[in-house]
Design a protein around this motif. Structure first.
Motif, PDB file in Angstrom:
ATOM      1  N   VAL A  96     -24.455 -53.079  26.180  1.00 47.57           N
ATOM      2  CA  VAL A  96     -23.690 -53.393  27.313  1.00 47.57           C
ATOM      3  C   VAL A  96     -22.243 -53.223  26.930  1.00 47.57           C
ATOM      4  O   VAL A  96     -21.757 -53.808  25.975  1.00 47.57           O
ATOM      5  N   ALA A 219     -20.709 -59.590  37.422  1.00 50.58           N
ATOM      6  CA  ALA A 219     -20.598 -60.509  36.202  1.00 50.58           C
ATOM      7  C   ALA A 219     -19.278 -61.425  36.226  1.00 50.58           C
ATOM      8  O   ALA A 219     -19.578 -62.461  35.587  1.00 50.58           O
ATOM      9  N   THR A 225     -21.660 -55.421  36.594  1.00 48.46           N
ATOM     10  CA  THR A 225     -22.705 -54.890  35.420  1.00 48.46           C
ATOM     11  C   THR A 225     -23.493 -53.833  35.996  1.00 48.46           C
ATOM     12  O   THR A 225     -24.106 -54.133  37.312  1.00 48.46           O
ATOM     13  N   THR A 227     -26.678 -51.386  35.697  1.00 48.38           N
ATOM     14  CA  THR A 227     -27.755 -50.991  35.195  1.00 48.38           C
ATOM     15  C   THR A 227     -28.406 -49.645  35.416  1.00 48.38           C
ATOM     16  O   THR A 227     -28.610 -49.559  36.462  1.00 48.38           O
ATOM     17  N   LYS A 233     -26.721 -50.585  30.159  1.00 46.15           N
ATOM     18  CA  LYS A 233     -25.705 -51.299  30.828  1.00 46.15           C
ATOM     19  C   LYS A 233     -24.198 -50.989  30.830  1.00 46.15           C
ATOM     20  O   LYS A 233     -23.990 -50.820  29.675  1.00 46.15           O
ATOM     21  N   GLU A 234     -23.778 -51.127  31.927  1.00 44.30           N
ATOM     22  CA  GLU A 234     -21.973 -50.737  31.733  1.00 44.30           C
ATOM     23  C   GLU A 234     -21.251 -51.936  32.466  1.00 44.30           C
ATOM     24  O   GLU A 234     -21.618 -52.157  33.538  1.00 44.30           O
ATOM     25  N   ASN A 235     -20.321 -52.602  31.898  1.00 45.38           N
ATOM     26  CA  ASN A 235     -19.317 -53.464  32.488  1.00 45.38           C
ATOM     27  C   ASN A 235     -18.169 -52.597  33.170  1.00 45.38           C
ATOM     28  O   ASN A 235     -17.432 -52.102  32.231  1.00 45.38           O
TER      29      ASN A 235
END
Length: 569
Positions: A96, A219, A225, A227, A233-235
């Motif tokens: 992440v 988040a 976040t 998916t 996952k990437e914020n």
């Protein structure tokens, strides 16, 4: 030796394309002809197929990147083969990521959902100078373009064409109808859908909107976040977030529905392998009535079961009753004040037990369409964790489309109110404008409701029933389409136009149309409601002859007892 995968030239004027989606990922084995990647230009979306066999050892251009024609997209070779003198490392699942740094200058805007609310909001935000990212978990265009409005209307148009062909003898034209090629009907549906979805992709490219495929959840109040399908996952952090998460078909707690494969929702009903011999529709709302109309025209024996006392409860009662009679005259069995008690298998058919008139009756059908409405699709958003006010997933907003959380907006079906594509689009523009510093309000007074039955049914503003409920003084003007030349030519003059006029100021409170092209004619009436036009404004406007729209003016005249082509009472 590794083979280069290059950006193709998809048109004479094409200079670059955008990598919209990698179908294959690094490490995948590919064969000649396998689709590797989807490319978007400002005009269309195309697929790039592999011209070599081996392993996709290196992706050079990531999703969202612009690549010039003949620029390198990827390499295909043997597993572990060197590219540019260095061996390719095995792909590693990405952790992440930390929130992306906020860019100075432009307002960053996230849109959650790429349906008719989300993609319109994205375009409007981009027009106003925002740096826009659209996050879509399935397909651009949402329910409307992929499994809703558009494919349904393709089936309805095919059904209408079939009915017209069978009735051509009345016009002196002899046509032999040999039947239905269902595969071609389905192919037409897919072609129209794909063209429109490609058009949306092109609009994203033209407006420099970044599209990410994945599921978004909050988040924090300004960080999402995402998916992705590969599990990574990437914020991402944004200044403004617009929720356009849409809705999904509701499944009622009827015993046997979930367990029976013959029970389908509206999505399933659009993709039957063949035209069913019989269809029982649970629900007499827009979706149920439209698909009942289509399949009845295709030759299916159709039964509609509605728990309420009438069909289409949001529409004008008088015209709804007329539509019911027309449907029943064509062989559709309709039961109101009827409740489905259970569903069970019965040989090759399905038995549906219905309580009607105090007794339980059993009906059998090849297929059962469950069309009792839709529910918001907000479970994955993590709304409660960041305090976004909602009622069991139905997000609360004000007339600026603002939620209770600063800088977070919500639009469309996920509000759980009026679930119509054009409402979502209008709200999307409002939300985007407010997010980018403007001060505008959403007003649903001009929102038309359209039902694509045969004939079409449309309404805007107050119904007669609603005006009575509100205690508003009104008078009614009606004009039967039997007295309109164009309607007489088109469908034998079936239908009516009805005006609801304010008693004191003679303003147009509502208009309701049952007849040919009703869903097109309602636009003029929506404008009249929005402008607070009076009946005299409609009367003073010259309407072309011969058209069905002449009947709009005649209905307005009738409210003043001035109708020309019918006796005034």
């Amino acid at each position: 030796m590794a083979v280069e995968v290059k950006m193709p030239q998809l048109g004479l004027t094409m200079e670059e394309g955008t990598v919209s989606k990698w179908v294959k990922k690094e490490g995948d084995t590919v064969k000649v002809g396998d689709i590797l990647v989807e490319i978007t230009t400002d005009k269309l979306t195309s697929e790039v197929a592999s011209e070599a066999e081996g392993t996709l050892i290196k992706i050079v251009a990531g999703e969202g990147e612009d690549v010039p024609v003949k620029g390198i997209l990827a390499y295909i070779g043997q597993a572990g083969e060197a590219v540019g003198g260095a061996p390719v490392a095995a792909p590693v699942a990405a952790p992440v990521a930390a929130p992306s740094p906020k860019k100075e200058g432009k307002t960053t805007v996230a849109i959650i959902g790429g349906g008719p609310g989300g993609y319109v909001a994205a375009i409007r935000a981009a027009q106003l100078g925002g740096e826009v990212t659209l996050i879509e978990k399935n397909k651009l265009g949402g329910t409307c373009l992929n499994v809703g409005c558009i494919p349904t209307k393709v089936l309805l148009h095919s059904a209408e064409a079939l009915a017209e062909a069978k009735e051509m003898a009345q016009l002196g034209i002899n046509v032999e109808v040999k039947g239905i090629d269902w595969s071609k009907v389905q192919a037409k549906k897919s072609a129209v859908t794909n063209q429109l979805v490609s058009g949306v992709s092109g609009l994203m490219k033209a407006n420099k909107i970044k599209v990410i495929e994945g599921v978004a959840s909050f988040a924090s109040k300004d960080t999402l976040t995402v998916t992705k399908k590969d599990g990574s996952k990437e914020n991402l952090t944004f200044d403004k977030i617009i929720i356009a998460a849409g809705s999904v078909p509701a499944v009622p707690p009827i015993p046997g529905v979930k367990e029976n494969a013959s029970c389908v929702d509206s999505t399933g009903a659009l993709s039957f392998e063949a035209v069913p011999k019989s269809l029982l529709v649970i629900g007499g709302g827009v979706i149920g009535i439209e698909l009942a109309t289509a399949y009845s025209r295709f030759g299916t024996e159709v039964t509609v079961v509605e728990a309420m006392s009438k069909l289409l409860p949001m529409m004008d009662g008088e015209l709804t009753a007329q539509l019911r009679k027309m449907m029943e005259a064509r062989g559709i069995k309709i039961m109101t004040d009827a409740k489905v008690q259970s569903v069970e298998a019965s040989g090759t058919a399905t038995k549906v037990n219905v309580e009607v008139g105090g007794k339980v009756e059993a009906f059998t059908a090849e297929k059962v369409l469950v069309a009792v409405g839709r529910r918001t699709d907000t479970e994955a958003l993590n709304l409660d964790a960041v305090g976004i006010a909602n009622d069991r997933g139905r997000i609360s907003v004000n007339d600026k489309m603002e939620t209770n959380v600063a800088n977070v907006y919500a639009i469309g079906d996920c509000l759980g109110k009026v679930m119509l594509a054009h409402v979502a689009s209008a709200q999307g523009e409002i939300a985007a404008e407010n997010a980018l510093g403007e001060d505008v309000l959403y007003d649903g007074a001009t929102n038309p409701s359209c039902v694509y039955t045969d004939p079409e049914f449309a309404g805007v503003g107050l119904t007669e029933e609603k005006a009575k409920e509100l205690g508003i003084g009104f008078k009614v003007g009606k004009f039967p389409l039997m007295a309109n030349g164009k309607a007489l030519i088109m469908n034998g003059g079936v239908g009516m136009i009805k005006f609801i006029i304010g008693e004191e100021y003679k303003e147009v409170l509502g208009v309701h149309i049952l007849g040919p092209r009703a869903t097109d004619l309602i636009g003029e009436c929506a404008l009249a409601v929005g402008m607070e036009a009076t009946v005299e404004d409609i009367i003073a406007t010259i309407h072309a002859h011969p058209t069905v729209t002449e009947a709009v003016r005649e209905a307005a005249l009738a409210a003043e007892k001035r109708a020309i082509h019918i006796p005034n009472k």
